[in-house]
Design a protein around this motif. Structure first.
Motif, mmCIF file in Angstrom:
data_model
loop_
_atom_site.group_PDB
_atom_site.id
_atom_site.type_symbol
_atom_site.label_atom_id
_atom_site.label_comp_id
_atom_site.label_asym_id
_atom_site.label_seq_id
_atom_site.Cartn_x
_atom_site.Cartn_y
_atom_site.Cartn_z
ATOM 1 N N SER A 113 -7.612 -5.773 -15.967
ATOM 2 C CA SER A 113 -7.494 -4.635 -16.869
ATOM 3 C C SER A 113 -6.212 -3.863 -16.552
ATOM 4 C CB SER A 113 -8.706 -3.719 -16.722
ATOM 5 O OG SER A 113 -8.716 -3.121 -15.437
ATOM 6 N N MET A 114 -5.791 -3.004 -17.470
ATOM 7 C CA MET A 114 -4.605 -2.194 -17.233
ATOM 8 C C MET A 114 -4.803 -1.280 -16.025
ATOM 9 S SD MET A 114 -1.543 -1.557 -17.940
ATOM 10 C CE MET A 114 -1.434 -2.585 -19.428
ATOM 11 N N GLU A 115 -6.015 -0.768 -15.860
ATOM 12 C CA GLU A 115 -6.299 0.091 -14.709
ATOM 13 C C GLU A 115 -6.134 -0.675 -13.404
ATOM 14 O OE1 GLU A 115 -9.931 2.887 -12.920
ATOM 15 O OE2 GLU A 115 -10.257 1.620 -14.681
ATOM 16 N N GLU A 116 -6.600 -1.926 -13.377
ATOM 17 C CA GLU A 116 -6.459 -2.747 -12.177
ATOM 18 C C GLU A 116 -4.989 -3.037 -11.883
ATOM 19 O OE1 GLU A 116 -10.640 -5.293 -12.268
ATOM 20 O OE2 GLU A 116 -8.941 -5.927 -13.490
ATOM 21 N N ILE A 117 -4.201 -3.244 -12.929
ATOM 22 C CA ILE A 117 -2.773 -3.516 -12.733
ATOM 23 C C ILE A 117 -2.066 -2.292 -12.152
ATOM 24 C CG2 ILE A 117 -0.603 -4.008 -13.918
ATOM 25 C CD1 ILE A 117 -2.209 -5.692 -15.916
ATOM 26 N N VAL A 118 -2.338 -1.125 -12.726
ATOM 27 C CA VAL A 118 -1.695 0.107 -12.249
ATOM 28 C C VAL A 118 -2.099 0.405 -10.808
ATOM 29 C CG1 VAL A 118 -1.536 2.603 -12.570
ATOM 30 C CG2 VAL A 118 -1.484 1.077 -14.563
ATOM 31 N N LYS A 119 -3.401 0.320 -10.533
ATOM 32 C CA LYS A 119 -3.871 0.571 -9.172
ATOM 33 C C LYS A 119 -3.330 -0.477 -8.202
ATOM 34 C CE LYS A 119 -8.221 3.033 -10.057
ATOM 35 N NZ LYS A 119 -9.693 2.992 -9.884
ATOM 36 N N GLY A 120 -3.311 -1.730 -8.637
ATOM 37 C CA GLY A 120 -2.834 -2.801 -7.772
ATOM 38 C C GLY A 120 -1.382 -2.618 -7.374
ATOM 39 N N VAL A 121 -0.532 -2.228 -8.339
ATOM 40 C CA VAL A 121 0.886 -2.007 -8.040
ATOM 41 C C VAL A 121 1.045 -0.825 -7.086
ATOM 42 C CG1 VAL A 121 3.113 -1.356 -9.013
ATOM 43 C CG2 VAL A 121 1.685 -3.029 -10.206
ATOM 44 N N SER A 122 0.340 0.268 -7.362
ATOM 45 C CA SER A 122 0.435 1.471 -6.519
ATOM 46 C C SER A 122 -0.050 1.183 -5.102
ATOM 47 C CB SER A 122 -0.383 2.609 -7.122
ATOM 48 O OG SER A 122 0.038 2.906 -8.436
ATOM 49 N N ILE A 257 -2.574 -6.298 -5.406
ATOM 50 C CA ILE A 257 -2.046 -5.641 -4.203
ATOM 51 C C ILE A 257 -1.294 -6.647 -3.341
ATOM 52 C CG2 ILE A 257 -2.692 -4.515 -2.038
ATOM 53 C CD1 ILE A 257 -5.087 -3.293 -3.516
ATOM 54 N N HIS A 258 -1.897 -7.779 -3.114
ATOM 55 C CA HIS A 258 -1.319 -8.852 -2.296
ATOM 56 C C HIS A 258 -0.019 -9.361 -2.918
ATOM 57 C CE1 HIS A 258 -2.507 -12.584 0.318
ATOM 58 N NE2 HIS A 258 -1.224 -12.277 0.442
ATOM 59 N N ALA A 259 -0.021 -9.575 -4.237
ATOM 60 C CA ALA A 259 1.158 -10.098 -4.920
ATOM 61 C C ALA A 259 2.325 -9.117 -4.861
ATOM 62 C CB ALA A 259 0.813 -10.428 -6.375
ATOM 63 N N VAL A 260 2.045 -7.847 -5.063
ATOM 64 C CA VAL A 260 3.104 -6.827 -5.013
ATOM 65 C C VAL A 260 3.714 -6.765 -3.617
ATOM 66 C CG1 VAL A 260 3.547 -4.344 -5.130
ATOM 67 C CG2 VAL A 260 2.189 -5.448 -6.911
ATOM 68 N N SER A 261 2.870 -6.732 -2.600
ATOM 69 C CA SER A 261 3.344 -6.660 -1.224
ATOM 70 C C SER A 261 4.194 -7.879 -0.864
ATOM 71 C CB SER A 261 2.153 -6.552 -0.272
ATOM 72 O OG SER A 261 2.581 -6.497 1.071
ATOM 73 N N ASN A 262 3.701 -9.072 -1.171
ATOM 74 C CA ASN A 262 4.446 -10.292 -0.863
ATOM 75 C C ASN A 262 5.756 -10.371 -1.638
ATOM 76 O OD1 ASN A 262 2.312 -11.052 0.748
ATOM 77 N ND2 ASN A 262 2.100 -13.091 -0.138
ATOM 78 N N SER A 263 5.712 -10.030 -2.919
ATOM 79 C CA SER A 263 6.897 -10.154 -3.770
ATOM 80 C C SER A 263 8.022 -9.245 -3.293
ATOM 81 C CB SER A 263 6.536 -9.833 -5.223
ATOM 82 O OG SER A 263 5.604 -10.769 -5.728
ATOM 83 N N ILE A 264 7.687 -8.013 -2.937
ATOM 84 C CA ILE A 264 8.714 -7.080 -2.467
ATOM 85 C C ILE A 264 9.321 -7.567 -1.160
ATOM 86 C CG2 ILE A 264 9.122 -4.743 -1.624
ATOM 87 C CD1 ILE A 264 7.041 -3.766 -3.614
ATOM 88 N N GLN A 265 8.491 -8.083 -0.265
ATOM 89 C CA GLN A 265 9.016 -8.612 0.996
ATOM 90 C C GLN A 265 9.956 -9.791 0.751
ATOM 91 O OE1 GLN A 265 6.155 -8.855 4.453
ATOM 92 N NE2 GLN A 265 4.682 -8.356 2.857
ATOM 93 N N LEU A 266 9.600 -10.687 -0.170
ATOM 94 C CA LEU A 266 10.452 -11.836 -0.470
ATOM 95 C C LEU A 266 11.753 -11.408 -1.120
ATOM 96 C CD1 LEU A 266 7.736 -14.321 -1.772
ATOM 97 C CD2 LEU A 266 9.091 -14.568 0.309
ATOM 98 N N LEU A 267 11.692 -10.440 -2.017
ATOM 99 C CA LEU A 267 12.906 -9.936 -2.658
ATOM 100 C C LEU A 267 13.823 -9.266 -1.637
ATOM 101 C CD1 LEU A 267 11.471 -8.462 -5.986
ATOM 102 C CD2 LEU A 267 12.920 -10.492 -5.729
ATOM 103 N N ALA A 268 13.232 -8.544 -0.689
ATOM 104 C CA ALA A 268 14.022 -7.897 0.361
ATOM 105 C C ALA A 268 14.714 -8.940 1.242
ATOM 106 C CB ALA A 268 13.141 -6.993 1.216
ATOM 107 N N MET A 269 13.988 -10.024 1.571
ATOM 108 C CA MET A 269 14.575 -11.083 2.369
ATOM 109 C C MET A 269 15.685 -11.791 1.619
ATOM 110 S SD MET A 269 11.206 -12.690 4.244
ATOM 111 C CE MET A 269 12.169 -13.756 5.303
ATOM 112 N N LEU A 270 15.492 -11.989 0.326
ATOM 113 C CA LEU A 270 16.531 -12.622 -0.493
ATOM 114 C C LEU A 270 17.772 -11.743 -0.567
ATOM 115 C CD1 LEU A 270 17.511 -14.816 -2.423
ATOM 116 C CD2 LEU A 270 16.304 -13.634 -4.271
#
Length: 277
Positions: A113-122, A257-270
């Motif tokens: 849901s949109m609520e899950e997406i917003v909460k997950g990103v935050s 939550i997991h995807a946001v955390s992993n993605s930011i770490q990978l982008l930072a490493m790149l």
């Protein structure tokens, strides 16, 4: 590690055989149990290796000779897709086919849901900050206690046993960087959350209750992710993911939550790899 797994396997099998003899009704359970998860984990590992080994023999040498990636990284990248797929398919087999339940029953609806997406990103951003802070704090404490020389050796061990070295080697190629981001930032969070939270945590919750299930599944999740310092950083992440799942009943929230955390770490490493060139 392999010796530990072998001993654990013997203990589990022996206990299973003993209980099945003492209590004939032991095998008849209405839903999946820890033995199913144990078997499922072995199926995931076996399937990953059976796929990765021939693929490495075919493509590994070409990748290594091109200088784009070493053999260990090739094994990890090539094996990541089937591993993530199996971490979804194996639990699905037990839940849907063997026990006639639904994936919606573990909180995996067709779309978030949109609520899950917003909460997950935050919450994903907050989780990343918390994990980084805890990692740095533990590193500073250990450096003070054991000294800089021993700490350097520990950091090197952490780099070799975790995913950092593998991920850094993939940054040499734009294509491999994209594949690493897709695998580590999107596929791994989905597969790992289905297995560790939807499958393992629910089996633990039936046996030990919600709080113990969150803690035990988080410890297993952290230990399977690599080096000693990484365990200290990933353990609180697992606790947050487990709490989010138990609190909401939705598997999409910890996935995001997991995807946001992993993605930011990978982008930072790149970004760091690009600036270092």
């Amino acid at each position: 590690f392999l010796i530990f797994v072998a001993v654990a396997d013997l203990v589990v099998i022996g206990r299973r055989l003993y209980l099945s003899r003492v209590d004939p009704s032991f095998k008849s359970t209405p839903t999946w149990n820890l033995f199913d998860v144990w078997i499922g984990g072995h199926l995931v590992l076996a399937g990953t290796f059976l796929f990765a080994i021939p693929m490495i023999s075919i493509f590994g040498r070409q990748l290594k000779s091109s200088g784009a990636i070493d053999g260990t990284a090739a094994a990890s990248i090539i094996g990541l897709a089937p591993q993530c797929l199996l971490m979804y398919l194996v639990p699905r087999y037990y839940i849907v086919r063997r026990y006639a339940q639904t994936m919606q029953g573990i909180g995996l609806s067709r779309f978030p849901s949109m609520e899950e997406i917003v909460k997950g990103v935050s919450y994903g951003l907050l989780t990343l900050v918390a994990a980084t802070t805890i990692y740095q704090a533990w590193a500073a404490i250990l450096s003070h206690v054991i000294g800089s020389t021993a700490m350097h050796a520990l950091l090197e061990t952490n780099r070799h046993t975790g995913n950092e070295e593998i991920i850094q080697s993939t940054m040499k190629s734009p294509l491999l960087s994209i594949l690493t981001f897709i695998g580590g930032g999107l596929m791994a969070p989905f597969g790992e959350e289905v297995f560790f939270r939807g499958f393992l945590l629910n089996a633990l919750r039936q046996r030990f209750g919600a709080v113990s299930a969150v803690v035990i599944s988080s410890v297993i999740f952290a230990v399977l992710h690599g080096g000693p310092l990484l365990i200290l950083a990933i353990l609180p992440v697992g606790l947050i993911l487990g709490y989010a799942y138990v609190r909401t009943g939705s598997l999409w929230l910890p996935i995001i939550i997991h995807a946001v955390s992993n993605s930011i770490q990978l982008l930072a490493m790149l970004a760091h790899a690009q600036m270092s060139r």
